[in-house]
Design an enzyme around this catalytic site. Structure first.
Site, mmCIF file in Angstrom:
data_model
loop_
_atom_site.group_PDB
_atom_site.id
_atom_site.type_symbol
_atom_site.label_atom_id
_atom_site.label_comp_id
_atom_site.label_asym_id
_atom_site.label_seq_id
_atom_site.Cartn_x
_atom_site.Cartn_y
_atom_site.Cartn_z
ATOM 1 N N GLY A 18 8.112 23.535 17.516
ATOM 2 C CA GLY A 18 6.884 23.723 18.282
ATOM 3 C C GLY A 18 5.906 24.692 17.640
ATOM 4 O O GLY A 18 4.688 24.482 17.680
ATOM 5 N N ASN A 19 6.443 25.780 17.007
ATOM 6 C CA ASN A 19 5.553 26.809 16.454
ATOM 7 C C ASN A 19 4.753 26.310 15.256
ATOM 8 O O ASN A 19 3.775 26.927 14.859
ATOM 9 C CB ASN A 19 6.345 28.074 16.080
ATOM 10 N N LYS A 136 15.771 17.278 31.203
ATOM 11 C CA LYS A 136 14.718 17.817 30.328
ATOM 12 C C LYS A 136 13.418 18.035 31.124
ATOM 13 O O LYS A 136 12.796 17.078 31.575
ATOM 14 C CB LYS A 136 14.501 16.821 29.180
ATOM 15 N N LYS A 220 13.940 16.089 19.499
ATOM 16 C CA LYS A 220 13.348 15.847 18.178
ATOM 17 C C LYS A 220 14.297 16.186 17.024
ATOM 18 O O LYS A 220 14.232 15.565 15.965
ATOM 19 C CB LYS A 220 12.023 16.606 18.019
ATOM 20 N N LYS A 282 19.773 21.787 17.560
ATOM 21 C CA LYS A 282 19.542 21.929 16.112
ATOM 22 C C LYS A 282 20.866 21.925 15.335
ATOM 23 O O LYS A 282 21.012 21.204 14.348
ATOM 24 C CB LYS A 282 18.790 23.222 15.803
HETATM 25 P P1 ADP Z 1 11.646 24.638 18.184
HETATM 26 O O1 ADP Z 1 10.348 24.517 18.870
HETATM 27 O O2 ADP Z 1 11.512 25.004 16.743
HETATM 28 O O3 ADP Z 1 12.557 23.477 18.434
HETATM 29 P P2 ADP Z 1 13.297 26.243 20.012
HETATM 30 O O4 ADP Z 1 12.650 27.302 20.845
HETATM 31 O O5 ADP Z 1 13.724 24.994 20.669
HETATM 32 O O6 ADP Z 1 12.316 25.980 18.788
HETATM 33 O O7 ADP Z 1 14.560 26.871 19.264
HETATM 34 C C1 ADP Z 1 14.454 28.030 18.462
HETATM 35 C C2 ADP Z 1 14.907 29.248 19.265
HETATM 36 O O8 ADP Z 1 16.311 29.209 19.470
HETATM 37 C C3 ADP Z 1 14.689 30.583 18.609
HETATM 38 O O9 ADP Z 1 13.412 31.079 18.836
HETATM 39 C C4 ADP Z 1 15.786 31.458 19.243
HETATM 40 O O10 ADP Z 1 15.212 32.308 20.215
HETATM 41 C C5 ADP Z 1 16.705 30.483 19.956
HETATM 42 N N1 ADP Z 1 18.139 30.649 19.750
HETATM 43 C C6 ADP Z 1 19.069 30.377 20.702
HETATM 44 N N2 ADP Z 1 20.304 30.592 20.263
HETATM 45 C C7 ADP Z 1 20.191 31.019 18.976
HETATM 46 C C8 ADP Z 1 21.145 31.382 17.976
HETATM 47 N N3 ADP Z 1 22.459 31.332 18.203
HETATM 48 N N4 ADP Z 1 20.676 31.767 16.761
HETATM 49 C C9 ADP Z 1 19.350 31.787 16.512
HETATM 50 N N5 ADP Z 1 18.411 31.448 17.432
HETATM 51 C C10 ADP Z 1 18.802 31.053 18.655
HETATM 52 MG MG MG Z 2 13.298 22.905 20.523
#
Ligand code: ADP
Ligand code: MG
Length: 330
Positions: A18-19, A136, A220, A282
């Site tokens: 998203g960022n 979701k 995604k 992820k």
């Molecule tokens: P994106 O939009 O890139 O999919 P998300 O917000 O869905 O981003 O996922 C990224 C976030 O996951 C990070 O900002 C972090 O706060 C969070 N996160 C949760 N668990 C973990 C972990 N074990 N290690 C690193 N980040 C984590």
């Molecule tokens: Mg995400």
């Protein structure tokens, strides 16, 4: 000039978070989105300049959210459209911004490569368990009265979201197959930088040899892993807003991981280190890619994309064999 015919080129599938398009706290103006997309595309252009064949996929949560609000607010004047069509709108919108900024970034580097977006449908099973249990959250927050009306009139599922109001939840089914896969491969082979499977793809179910869009959202990262396996990518790279995956995340015992095998990853998954709505999908996407025959999956920050591609930043996820080869060869 990049000429992929001269050497064996490696295909990299890059999944943008998203960022890459909208920063936290931004409203989503055209300028904000284009500025972020420009910064993202400069990084991708450098990978292409380095001789990699890059396929781009991206999230669309905030954009679909805004389109759903536009639909809800404008419903008295123009008919609101279903989720699959909103997803298609977001793929076109984001695809346009990326084509525009990636073309500019490549031109500035003197790299001649066509950039193209493919509106993508992803097949899901009508029997996917998520259809029985939508989880979701999507779109705007409603009052209880409006939410209950939508539930009664449209059969939608809405839940109370931690005191912030009521929010619609939709199923998040597993991506099975990418309908446009042959077209995507053809474009990659022709040397194009392909942007596709946006938002995990528009979820469709098979009806004989036809497809029908459904009210759901595909993750995604899981859609990206499917794409990476289908195009035979060497590396599947997820770019997000943290430098590395951590265990004991946000605790005094947090450890950032630089390199691990899928066996180690599976153990950490079982121990519950990765949150469902963020890091969970992820790491699962990376596990699927490497378990399915991919050489390497990487989770890294957008800023460190180039270093991560070189294996010098981010979290690198490999097979035990690949990890052993590294040790033996180093
Ligand atoms: P994106 O939009 O890139 O999919 P998300 O917000 O869905 O981003 O996922 C990224 C976030 O996951 C990070 O900002 C972090 O706060 C969070 N996160 C949760 N668990 C973990 C972990 N074990 N290690 C690193 N980040 C984590
Ligand atoms: Mg995400």
């Amino acid at each position: 000039m990049v000429d992929h015919r001269r050497k064996r080129v490696r295909t990299i599938v890059v999944a943008l978070g998203g960022n890459a398009i909208l920063q936290p706290g931004q409203a989503g103006t055209a300028e904000e989105q284009l500025t972020n997309v420009d910064r993202t595309c400069r990084q991708i252009a450098k990978m292409i300049e380095a001789g990699h064949r890059v396929v781009v996929t991206h999230g669309n949560g905030p954009q679909v959210g805004n389109i759903l609000i536009q639909n809800a607010e404008g419903a008295r004047t123009v008919p609101a459209l279903p989720m699959d069509m909103c997803g298609a709108e977001s793929q076109g919108l984001i695809g346009y911004m990326m084509q525009n900024r990636l073309q500019a970034a490549l031109a500035d580097l003197g790299v001649a490569a066509p950039v193209v977006t493919i509106v993508t449908q992803t097949v899901v099973s009508p029997d996917d368990p998520s259809f029985q249990k939508p989880t979701k959250p999507v779109g705007p927050f409603y009052t209880e009265v409006k939410a209950k009306k939508a539930m009664a009139e449209k059969g939608e599922t809405w839940i109370e979201d931690a005191g912030r109001g009521w929010r619609r939840v939709v199923p998040s089914p597993n991506p099975i197959r990418i309908v446009e896969e042959p077209a995507i491969k053809t474009m990659i082979e022709a040397g194009a930088v392909v942007i596709c499977v946006g938002g995990g793809g528009i979820p469709v179910v098979e009806e004989g040899n036809h497809y029908r869009g459904v009210e759901a959202v595909i993750d995604k990262d899981l859609g990206g892993a499917r794409l990476a396996l289908n195009v035979g990518a060497d590396t599947f790279m997820i770019l997000t807003d943290v430098h590395r995956v951590a265990i004991n995340y946000k605790t005094p015992r947090q450890v950032d991981l630089d390199r691990l095998t899928i066996e180690e990853l599976q153990r950490f998954q079982a121990e519950g280190h990765f949150r469902a709505g963020s890091m969970g999908p992820k790491v699962e996407a990376c596990r699927r890619f490497v378990a399915g025959g991919g050489r390497r999956a990487v989770i890294a920050s957008l800023e460190e994309a180039l270093e991560a591609l070189a294996g010098e930043a981010g979290t690198q996820i490999v097979t035990a064999v690949e990890a052993g080869a590294r040790v033996a060869g180093s």
